[in-house]
Design an enzyme around this catalytic site. Sequence first.
Site, PDB file in Angstrom:
ATOM      1  N   HIS A   6     -13.678  -2.386  -1.983  1.00 27.59           N
ATOM      2  CA  HIS A   6     -12.786  -2.008  -0.886  1.00 27.59           C
ATOM      3  C   HIS A   6     -13.134  -2.770   0.396  1.00 27.59           C
ATOM      4  O   HIS A   6     -13.064  -2.239   1.501  1.00 27.59           O
ATOM      5  CB  HIS A   6     -12.848  -0.500  -0.630  1.00 27.59           C
ATOM      6  CG  HIS A   6     -11.520   0.119  -0.330  1.00 27.59           C
ATOM      7  ND1 HIS A   6     -10.687   0.628  -1.294  1.00 27.59           N
ATOM      8  CD2 HIS A   6     -10.861   0.307   0.849  1.00 27.59           C
ATOM      9  CE1 HIS A   6      -9.594   1.123  -0.740  1.00 27.59           C
ATOM     10  NE2 HIS A   6      -9.667   0.925   0.572  1.00 27.59           N
TER      11      HIS A   6
ATOM     12  N   TYR B  88      -2.309   5.246  -4.271  1.00 21.84           N
ATOM     13  CA  TYR B  88      -3.415   6.172  -4.049  1.00 21.84           C
ATOM     14  C   TYR B  88      -3.053   7.489  -4.728  1.00 21.84           C
ATOM     15  O   TYR B  88      -1.907   7.947  -4.635  1.00 21.84           O
ATOM     16  CB  TYR B  88      -3.642   6.418  -2.560  1.00 21.84           C
ATOM     17  CG  TYR B  88      -4.421   5.342  -1.849  1.00 21.84           C
ATOM     18  CD1 TYR B  88      -5.702   4.993  -2.266  1.00 21.84           C
ATOM     19  CD2 TYR B  88      -3.890   4.687  -0.735  1.00 21.84           C
ATOM     20  CE1 TYR B  88      -6.431   4.014  -1.603  1.00 21.84           C
ATOM     21  CE2 TYR B  88      -4.613   3.713  -0.061  1.00 21.84           C
ATOM     22  CZ  TYR B  88      -5.880   3.385  -0.507  1.00 21.84           C
ATOM     23  OH  TYR B  88      -6.596   2.420   0.140  1.00 21.84           O
TER      24      TYR B  88
ATOM     25  N   ARG C 169      -8.253  -9.313   4.566  1.00 24.28           N
ATOM     26  CA  ARG C 169      -8.301  -9.376   6.030  1.00 24.28           C
ATOM     27  C   ARG C 169      -7.704 -10.647   6.626  1.00 24.28           C
ATOM     28  O   ARG C 169      -7.039 -10.562   7.672  1.00 24.28           O
ATOM     29  CB  ARG C 169      -9.743  -9.199   6.504  1.00 24.28           C
ATOM     30  CG  ARG C 169     -10.283  -7.767   6.400  1.00 24.28           C
ATOM     31  CD  ARG C 169     -11.697  -7.697   6.922  1.00 24.28           C
ATOM     32  NE  ARG C 169     -12.275  -6.364   6.901  1.00 24.28           N
ATOM     33  CZ  ARG C 169     -13.003  -5.872   5.898  1.00 24.28           C
ATOM     34  NH1 ARG C 169     -13.215  -6.615   4.809  1.00 24.28           N
ATOM     35  NH2 ARG C 169     -13.515  -4.650   5.968  1.00 24.28           N
TER      36      ARG C 169
ATOM     37  N   SER D 119       0.819  -1.204   0.000  1.00 24.32           N
ATOM     38  CA  SER D 119       0.000   0.000   0.000  1.00 24.32           C
ATOM     39  C   SER D 119       0.858   1.261   0.000  1.00 24.32           C
ATOM     40  O   SER D 119       1.937   1.304   0.605  1.00 24.32           O
ATOM     41  CB  SER D 119      -0.903   0.008   1.240  1.00 24.32           C
ATOM     42  OG  SER D 119      -1.575   1.240   1.375  1.00 24.32           O
TER      43      SER D 119
ATOM     44  N   LYS E   2      -7.864  -1.002  -9.469  1.00 28.66           N
ATOM     45  CA  LYS E   2      -8.611  -1.635  -8.388  1.00 28.66           C
ATOM     46  C   LYS E   2      -9.764  -0.727  -7.950  1.00 28.66           C
ATOM     47  O   LYS E   2      -9.573   0.469  -7.740  1.00 28.66           O
ATOM     48  CB  LYS E   2      -7.697  -1.897  -7.196  1.00 28.66           C
ATOM     49  CG  LYS E   2      -8.390  -2.519  -5.979  1.00 28.66           C
ATOM     50  CD  LYS E   2      -7.366  -2.813  -4.886  1.00 28.66           C
ATOM     51  CE  LYS E   2      -8.009  -3.405  -3.642  1.00 28.66           C
ATOM     52  NZ  LYS E   2      -8.710  -2.370  -2.851  1.00 28.66           N
TER      53      LYS E   2
ATOM     54  N   GLY F 202     -13.975 -10.137   0.499  1.00 24.75           N
ATOM     55  CA  GLY F 202     -14.748 -11.254   1.034  1.00 24.75           C
ATOM     56  C   GLY F 202     -14.126 -12.612   0.904  1.00 24.75           C
ATOM     57  O   GLY F 202     -14.684 -13.588   1.418  1.00 24.75           O
TER      58      GLY F 202
ATOM     59  N   GLN G 247       0.783  -0.481  -4.787  1.00 19.46           N
ATOM     60  CA  GLN G 247      -0.550   0.087  -4.890  1.00 19.46           C
ATOM     61  C   GLN G 247      -0.465   1.590  -4.701  1.00 19.46           C
ATOM     62  O   GLN G 247       0.095   2.083  -3.714  1.00 19.46           O
ATOM     63  CB  GLN G 247      -1.486  -0.523  -3.844  1.00 19.46           C
ATOM     64  CG  GLN G 247      -2.882   0.088  -3.811  1.00 19.46           C
ATOM     65  CD  GLN G 247      -2.987   1.255  -2.838  1.00 19.46           C
ATOM     66  OE1 GLN G 247      -2.214   1.343  -1.886  1.00 19.46           O
ATOM     67  NE2 GLN G 247      -3.920   2.153  -3.081  1.00 19.46           N
TER      68      GLN G 247
ATOM     69  N   THR H 294      -5.651   2.445  -7.096  1.00 14.57           N
ATOM     70  CA  THR H 294      -6.966   2.315  -6.464  1.00 14.57           C
ATOM     71  C   THR H 294      -7.804   3.540  -6.830  1.00 14.57           C
ATOM     72  O   THR H 294      -7.377   4.672  -6.625  1.00 14.57           O
ATOM     73  CB  THR H 294      -6.825   2.195  -4.946  1.00 14.57           C
ATOM     74  OG1 THR H 294      -6.111   0.985  -4.642  1.00 14.57           O
ATOM     75  CG2 THR H 294      -8.192   2.143  -4.272  1.00 14.57           C
TER      76      THR H 294
END
Length: 379
Positions: free
Chosen positions: A275, A148, A330, A125, A251, A308, A146, A174
């Site tokens: 997200h 931002y 996660r 990130s 993404k 998920g 990644q 993203t």
Amino acid sequence: MLPPPAGPPATVAAGGDGDRPPVSLADFAELARRALPPGVWDFVGGGSGVETTLAANRAALDRVAVLPRVLTGVERPRTHAPLLGREQAMPVAVAPMAYQRLLHPDGEPALAAAAGAAGVPYVLSTLSSTPVEEVTAATAGPVWFQLYWLRDRGLVADLLDRSHAAGCAALMVTVDVPVLGRRLRDVRNGFALPPEVTAANLPAGRDDLAHAGTPGVSAIAAHTEAAFAPALTWADLAWLRERTRLPLLVKGVLDPRDAVRAADVGVDAVVVSNHGGRQLDGAPATATMLPEVVAAVGERIEVLLDSGVRSGTDVLRALALGASGVLLGRPMLWALAAGGRAGAQAALDLLAVELRDALTLTGCADPTQARRLRTLTGD
């Protein structure tokens, strides 16, 4: 060189009297809950609003039934599959997730090293708590960066230059965070970063707002509002495509029309993502939109699923719905919190075992064959 197929999964102590090591990725959640302060647990586990989309991601995957094939002669399938033109040990990448030193002192280098040992890409990130140069040095495996989009275009250019110089293998931008979703757990907790956890890829002091705890205010949201550019456009994406020769992923795509337009700009892949249920509460589940996105872009670009994913069966479901692979989020933070690098390695070993079982039970010799399976979706 890819690692050999995983054998029995590594173990990580569960802690507590009579506890047993995890036997599924879900088992790491309870270990992480015990290990983390309540505010950090909420920061990792929470979604936006009343968490409708967070719950929908899981419910949509659970509704996907995969129709097995029989008498295919498959005894021990391969889990290896290509992502962005490179063979990986599984069609899986570790998702970009911010501030991993909140979960464990070893943070991003530990999780990147575990991913590298497992033969899957690690996505770092922009808001990593370890600089990109240290993370790429910590693993022999591929690191994707990644991005931002920041208000300071000079910082965006600097991050691109640093990610290239550090040897990152791909770039993932993203696009679903013009502002941070209203995450009520963080608001109620007045969540802020502790002093020792910083946005290490940004210049010193650029994350001060993220440390400024105020009752009833998410300091993370305040920092994001100040730092992120809310008006990202297709022209910005075209500029990025011209600026990098690395494989480029976008993404945060849910609408098939946006996936087609991204393909027109020249990206290599889109990630169907909401997200993790942390942006627009009420957005559709990613498993619901995945088949439409795949149908819209055809074979022009790769399509990955995010949000998920909790098991090897979920990886199989995504493949059967047409994805090239998945991002795993996660559960990897839970595993990092539970046992550092060893915990993350145990989780990825378990995922490989689960994926191999799922492929065997559906008669697939490899993940590519899983993309030809039929799916049924219950009401």
